[in-house]
Design an enzyme around this catalytic site. Structure first.
Site, short mmCIF file in Angstrom:
data_model
loop_
_atom_site.label_atom_id
_atom_site.label_comp_id
_atom_site.label_asym_id
_atom_site.label_seq_id
_atom_site.Cartn_x
_atom_site.Cartn_y
_atom_site.Cartn_z
N LYS B 79 -59.36 -33.66 36.53
CA LYS B 79 -58.16 -34.49 36.59
C LYS B 79 -58.52 -35.92 36.19
CE LYS B 79 -54.50 -35.66 40.01
NZ LYS B 79 -54.06 -35.41 41.41
N SER B 154 -49.38 -33.75 42.22
CA SER B 154 -49.71 -34.54 41.05
C SER B 154 -50.74 -33.88 40.14
CB SER B 154 -50.24 -35.92 41.47
OG SER B 154 -51.46 -35.79 42.19
N SER B 178 -51.07 -32.49 46.58
CA SER B 178 -51.19 -32.55 45.12
C SER B 178 -52.10 -31.51 44.49
CB SER B 178 -51.65 -33.94 44.68
OG SER B 178 -50.55 -34.81 44.73
#
Lengths: 96, 513, 490
Positions: B79, B154, B178
């Site tokens: 990420k 997210s 997330s």
């Protein structure tokens, strides 16, 4: 607690955000909704409850006082939006 | 069958056996990204050449009989919120579009020392704020199961790239759900470890007391493998726990005996989509069939979780994001334009004789800050900064921030009590399967409420795991959430593995990509 | 001092840079004077993702200081973020302590050796550990539009010591600062170099006065930018007069206007108002989620207390009690710092004459140090050798008046008192020899004898001169005594 536009303007300055007229308007409404929702916290009886600022209960975390190498200046300044060979440059910090 | 249909553990065995090479596998991963990511949009950046070079190195070392790390040769996606000195770390924000950290996050360093092949950086909600990845300032990520739908967030890119079979392993972060929520919506396994289990050093902070890095994969075994590689005490993170890392990849396959599963009644109350309810109840029944006893437990304060979370997280965020002010790094507004703007305002104010306005006119420095931040941050980030600044400001601190910290304690105490009676708590990850892109962009509060089932684990610092437990009629994955007491990741992994041994939801692949 | 129509009330906030090798939350060096931005790293420049880890030594030094300042040490302390935007503060917040500082409720005793004020106890409100900010330089003269930021100092550990408003004159404020600095240097927690910013002082000043037999206070003003203790003294004196004038003009009382910050302009000798932003005071403190609290047990506190070196106040007391030194002498010695005191103690113990040893140290030795700008460690006469000199004088082996010559020779030739004495040809004069010499002089000077007998004792001075001319080793005092006695008898 109702959120007024004046509050939003004040908070925007504190937060160093420049909001447009439309943003201010929308922000006032949305913050009002969200704050209205979180206001339900006031229902909870928290008498005598210790606040929990950390997710783990650990104390006394230290590092030894031993000098390690710093970044070379060029590398330290490599992400600066504006700099000269010595340091970061920012709009004038007015004399105080 | 593509190489990438195999699990990470299988691929590892194949690599060790010399049946495949890391270069082959990496190339397959890059090809798949090339083919599918145009539609999915999971990656912000791929490191094709570097990845292949790293893979080649690993193959050479393997051929030389060297001792290799536990992820040797496996492609892993990261990420775009974990610093990596070899590339940019943007947090999917304009603010950090060109930011190149001069250092590696501990997780990235650990992945490299485990000989993982880092193939790219995945999309996310800007600064990890959001639950749909729509808050990325760069691009949309689509749910591989239905491209009209959001992957969740997210860590939307992190979940979507695994679901679409681009990589077997991926790293996400979880502040209020997330990892678990996008894992649930994309039909993969995702775990938020115990707070402090994985180092946060180099993880660009959203809400420091809630943020935790964790693994995503398609099986519990793979998640165990990846967790083993990234977990461990880090002297550079004061909140990191001084706990030895269990050999998760070894222990995951040992079944739990006399499992006691807790169910929270309120989690099945109104608001829960009936298809989700059915799938979750069926999953719990599977555990019963495996010998578990199911017991109702109470988490009476969890209903205040979202409220407490949306005070604490924005408060910390408002502080963590203060550093992005255009002074030392990140986006800075055009200074000439800014000076012109100020001059125009000054002129107008003096013409209208507005002395108070003149007195309060921003200095160039303050205007630089305000414009840089206004230009660099997207609407959700601004909203949270505003909320947090408000909650911490004079006169509101006690009513909001301090109150929320007390409620947080009560939520934790509820869990401690519940876990006296049960080993795990099982329930839904989200109230509904994946929602349509754009469905909630203008309703932040509705978006926040999506976190209802996930935020409490972050507030309490507990580990939580999400895995596919069924599909809706429309073919959308449904997630099951398991939560355990602090440091009991092994229990979660074993339980998830047991479930995956009996069911085949995790073997399904999205049709469209 | 002329009676003023007001009392000046002063509280001080002192920032002390702690003597650690590395910064408070990262391992960059704290060395002063490096090229700008060469002592920074991802942590102290606040790069995204970085985290602070507390320097153990910085906490130990704070603890030592707080205990030496008689503070209470709570069992639990935590760090908070103080939020404001300034380019020398790259994180947008300063890690400091808000509601649970690592120490509070202490005191420091001050006295004036010249007795210009009554000895008093200045209460310490709190002392807390925080990080320093960097430096911004704006070269207005060069007409530059931008300011340059140097983050070398960012993250340096500071102990902020806040006094209660217990001082009533600039003299007391200065005494407080001197005593504090002395204490800090005795413990070795800071070099207290004001020029290098290791010790910084802000003063809160207002006036208490009477109006129509009602006690009133004027608004509090915080004075900044004072770069020496002398500047603190001058700034407070200036500010008191300024506030009195303002009070007479406006009659404004405490609470009727916001707290003002004024900067001291040392060259002009005035304080000047600083622009204050109404929003700048909302620091939005909250507990730093990246740092864990620190707990301290009573045993730890006792162990630190026990390990503390002897502090100035105790040392003064001991010099009075055990070495019979007066306040003034004890003060002069203690204020020189521990090495000089150690020198004195060694010399006094070896000589057995603490008073005479003190005179030699405070006069000759300190003068030498000052003239040559050297430290006691660099000084050429060891404490043992100085003791030899004092003993020689006490035993009469060295006639008092020649002591200085001996001392100078010891210093010049790097030798002990005995060697210097023989080099100078000084020999002890036998008492009978001395009496015989005096008798001879008395006999040879009947006029002087007559004068002495007539009551003019000072006439004997001429005999002393003659005695010294005949034998430079004679003790003039003794010659005087003997001659007077013999003159009376003759």
């Amino acid at each position: 607690m109702a959120i007024t536009r004046e509050t939003v303007e004040k908070v925007a300055l504190l937060a160093r955000l420049k909001l447009s007229e439309t943003e201010l308007e929308k922000m006032t409404e949305q913050m009002g909704q969200i704050v209205g929702y979180v206001d339900q916290l006031s229902e909870v009886d928290t008498e005598g409850v210790e606040p929990m600022a950390h997710a783990v209960e650990v104390t006394n975390v230290f590092a030894e006082d031993v000098v390690a190498e710093s970044l070379p200046r060029e590398q330290a300044l490599s992400n600066a939006p504006s700099s000269n060979e010595r340091g970061y440059l920012v709009p004038a910090v007015l004399g105080d | 069958m593509s190489l990438l249909d195999r699990s990470a553990c299988q691929l590892l065995a194949d690599l060790k056996a010399g049946e495949i090479s890391s270069v082959e596998l990496t190339q397959a991963s890059l090809d798949r990204i090339e083919a599918a990511d145009e539609k999915v949009g999971a990656f912000l950046q791929q490191s094709g050449r570097a990845a292949l070079a790293a893979a080649e190195q690993i193959d050479v070392r393997r051929a030389a009989g060297e001792q290799l790390g536990i992820l040797a040769g496996l492609p892993v996606a990261v990420k775009d919120v974990l610093c990596d000195s070899t590339t940019t770390t943007t947090c999917a924000s304009k603010m950090l579009a060109n930011f190149r950290p001069p250092y590696d996050s501990t997780v990235v360093a650990k992945l490299r020392s485990a000989d993982a092949v880092l193939v790219g950086r995945t999309n996310m909600d800007e600064f990890a704020m959001g639950g749909s990845t729509e808050n990325s300032a760069v691009q949309l990520t689509r749910n591989p199961w239905d491209l009209q739908r959001a992957p969740g967030g997210s860590s939307g890119g992190a979940a979507a790239c695994v679901a679409a079979g681009m990589v077997p392993l991926s790293i996400g972060t979880d502040t209020g759900g997330s990892i678990r929520q996008p894992a649930g919506l994309c039909g993969v396994v995702g775990m938020k470890p115990t707070y402090g289990r994985v180092s946060r050093y180099g993880l660009v902070a959203f809400a420091s007391s809630l943020d935790q890095v964790g693994p995503l994969a398609r099986t519990a075994e793979d998640v165990a493998l990846l967790l083993e590689a990234i977990a461990g005490h880090d002297p550079r993170d004061s909140t990191s726990l001084e706990e030895a890392t269990p050999a998760y990849s070894q222990s995951v396959s040992k079944p739990l005996e006399n499992m006691r599963i807790g169910v929270v009644k309120e989690q099945f109350a109104t608001g829960l989509n009936s298809e989700v309810e059915t799938a979750v109840r069926d999953a719990i029944a599977v555990y019963e069939s495996l010998g578990a006893t199911v017991k109702e437990v109470e988490l009476p304060h969890s209903k205040y979780g979202v409220a407490a979370y949306y005070v604490i997280a924005p408060s910390e965020a408002s502080s963590n994001l203060a550093r992005y002010d255009g002074a030392h790094y990140g986006h800075r507004t055009d200074q000439a334009e800014m000076m012109a703007e100020l001059e125009a305002e000054r002129k107008q104010l003096s013409e209208s004789g507005d002395q108070r306005g003149l007195d309060n006119l921003d200095t160039p420095l303050i205007r630089m800050y305000r414009r840089s931040r206004a230009e660099g941050f997207g609407p959700e980030v601004k909203r949270r900064i505003m909320l947090g600044t408000y909650a911490l400001s004079a006169g509101y601190y006690d009513a909001y921030y301090l109150k929320a910290l007390k409620v947080r304690r009560l939520i934790r105490q509820d869990y401690d009590k519940a876990f006296e009676d049960v080993d795990l708590i099982a329930g839904p990850v989200t109230a509904s399967p994946a929602f349509k892109l754009g469905e909630m962009v203008d309703d932040p509060l509705a978006m926040y409420l999506v976190d209802l089932y996930t935020v409490s684990a972050n507030l309490a610092g507990l580990p939580g795991l999400s895995m596919p437990c069924g599909f809706s009629e429309a073919g959308l994955p449904i997630g099951l959430q398991l939560q355990a007491p602090p440091l009991k990741e092994q229990r979660l992994l074993k339980a998830a593995h047991m479930y995956q041994q009996t069911t085949d939801w995790h073997t399904r692949r999205p049709p469209e990509t | 001092m002329p009676e003023q129509p007001y009392t000046t009330v002063i509280g001080l906030e002192v920032h002390v840079q702690l003597a650690t090798q590395s910064k408070l939350f990262c391992r960059c060096s704290t060395q002063f004077g490096a090229e700008p931005n060469t002592q920074t790293c991802p942590v102290c420049t606040g790069l995204p993702g970085t985290l602070p880890v507390m320097n153990a030594h910085a906490f130990e030094l704070s603890l030592q200081t707080a205990i030496a300042l008689n503070c209470d040490i709570p069992g639990f302390t935590k760090w908070d973020r103080k939020q404001y935007y300034y380019p020398d503060l790259p994180k947008g917040y300063q890690i400091s302590q808000f509601d649970l500082p690592m120490s509070d409720d202490g005191y420091l005793e001050i006295a004036d050796p010249k007795d210009r004020f009554e000895p008093k106890r200045v209460r310490i409100l709190r002392a807390h550990l925080e990080e320093d900010a960097g430096k911004s330089v704006h070269d207005e003269a060069a007409g530059k539009a931008d300011s340059e930021i140097d983050l070398n100092r960012t993250g340096t550990p500071l102990l902020e010591i806040v006094s209660e408003p217990d001082m009533r004159s600039s003299l007391e404020a200065r005494a407080f600062l001197q005593e504090l600095k002395l204490l800090l240097t005795y413990i070795g927690v800071s070099d207290c170099n004001m020029q290098e910013g290791s010790l910084r002082v802000d003063a809160n000043v207002n006036l208490h006065l009477e109006k129509d037999s009602e006690k009133v206070a004027t608004p509090i003003v915080e004075i900044k930018n004072m770069n020496s203790f002398r500047a603190v003294e001058r700034a407070i004196d200036y500010e008191a007069k300024r506030q009195y004038d303002e009070w007479q003009e406006t009659g404004r009382r405490l609470g009727e206007s916001p707290k003002q910050t004024r900067g001291w302009d040392d060259a002009a000798g005035v304080t000047r108002g600083q622009r204050s932003k109404e929003e700048s005071s909302d620091y939005r403190y909250f507990p730093d989620p990246d740092l864990m609290p620190v707990t301290t047990t009573a045993e730890q506190v006792e162990a630190v207390r026990a390990a503390l070196p002897e502090l100035p106040a105790g040392l003064r007391q001991r010099l009075g009690d055990d070495y019979s030194l007066g306040h003034y002498d004890a003060d002069v010695l203690v204020n020189q710092g521990r090495p000089v005191v150690d020198y004195y103690l060694t010399a006094a113990d070896a000589s057995g004459d603490p008073k005479l040893t003190c005179n030699w140290v405070t006069q000759e030795v300190l003068r030498e140090l000052k003239d040559k700008e050297i430290t006691i460690e660099q000084f050429g006469v060891s404490a043992e050798r100085l003791a030899g000199l004092v003993k020689g004088i006490d035993s009469g082996a060295i006639p008092g008046p020649r002591g200085r010559e001996v001392f100078t020779t010891m210093l010049a030739d790097d030798c002990d008192a005995q060697e210097a004495t023989s080099k100078l040809g000084i020999e002890q004069v036998d008492e009978s020899e001395l009496v015989a010499l005096c008798q001879k002089l008395v006999d040879a000077n009947p006029k002087i004898v007559a004068d002495v007998k007539a009551g003019k004792q000072q006439a004997v001075g001429a005999l002393i001169g003659q005695a010294k001319a005949q034998n430079p080793n004679v003790d003039p005092g003794r010659v005087r005594e003997i001659c007077l006695e013999l003159a009376q008898q003759s």
